[in-house]
Design a protein around this motif. Structure first.
Motif, PDB file in Angstrom:
ATOM      1  N   ARG A  12       0.843  -1.192   0.000  1.00  0.00           N
ATOM      2  CA  ARG A  12       0.000   0.000   0.000  1.00  0.00           C
ATOM      3  C   ARG A  12       0.878   1.241   0.000  1.00  0.00           C
ATOM      4  O   ARG A  12       1.959   1.245   0.548  1.00  0.00           O
ATOM      5  CB  ARG A  12      -0.862   0.050   1.246  1.00  0.00           C
ATOM      6  N   VAL A  16      -2.736   6.063   1.932  1.00  0.00           N
ATOM      7  CA  VAL A  16      -3.989   5.313   2.014  1.00  0.00           C
ATOM      8  C   VAL A  16      -4.647   5.590   3.361  1.00  0.00           C
ATOM      9  O   VAL A  16      -4.009   5.497   4.406  1.00  0.00           O
ATOM     10  CB  VAL A  16      -3.742   3.803   1.832  1.00  0.00           C
ATOM     11  N   SER A  26      -8.660   3.536   0.868  1.00  0.00           N
ATOM     12  CA  SER A  26      -8.412   4.136  -0.434  1.00  0.00           C
ATOM     13  C   SER A  26      -7.564   5.382  -0.226  1.00  0.00           C
ATOM     14  O   SER A  26      -7.630   6.006   0.832  1.00  0.00           O
ATOM     15  CB  SER A  26      -9.743   4.515  -1.088  1.00  0.00           C
TER      16      SER A  26
END
Length: 67
Positions: A12, A16, A26
């Motif tokens: 990630r 995020v 997201s």
């Protein structure tokens, strides 16, 4: 030293965001609802409506003039 010696990048990105209520995740620029009202900013989860963050926006620094 890093515990993961494989050298693979994290799965990630650093930007995020995670909703603590529904676990939606997201980047801020992809999906979160950002509501600006004057000098305040609220970030709302698009899945469950939980307010993930609410704060006053930082004002730009005022230039200092020499006397």
């Amino acid at each position: 030293m890093n515990a993961d010696a494989s050298g693979s990048p994290p799965s990630r990105g650093k930007s995020v965001l995670f909703c603590p209520e529904c676990r939606f995740e997201s980047p801020l620029s992809e999906g979160w609802l950002v509501v600006s009202d004057g000098d305040e900013r609220t970030i709302v989860c698009p899945e469950c409506g939980h307010v993930a963050d609410h704060r006053a926006e930082r004002a730009a620094p005022t230039p200092q003039h020499a006397d």
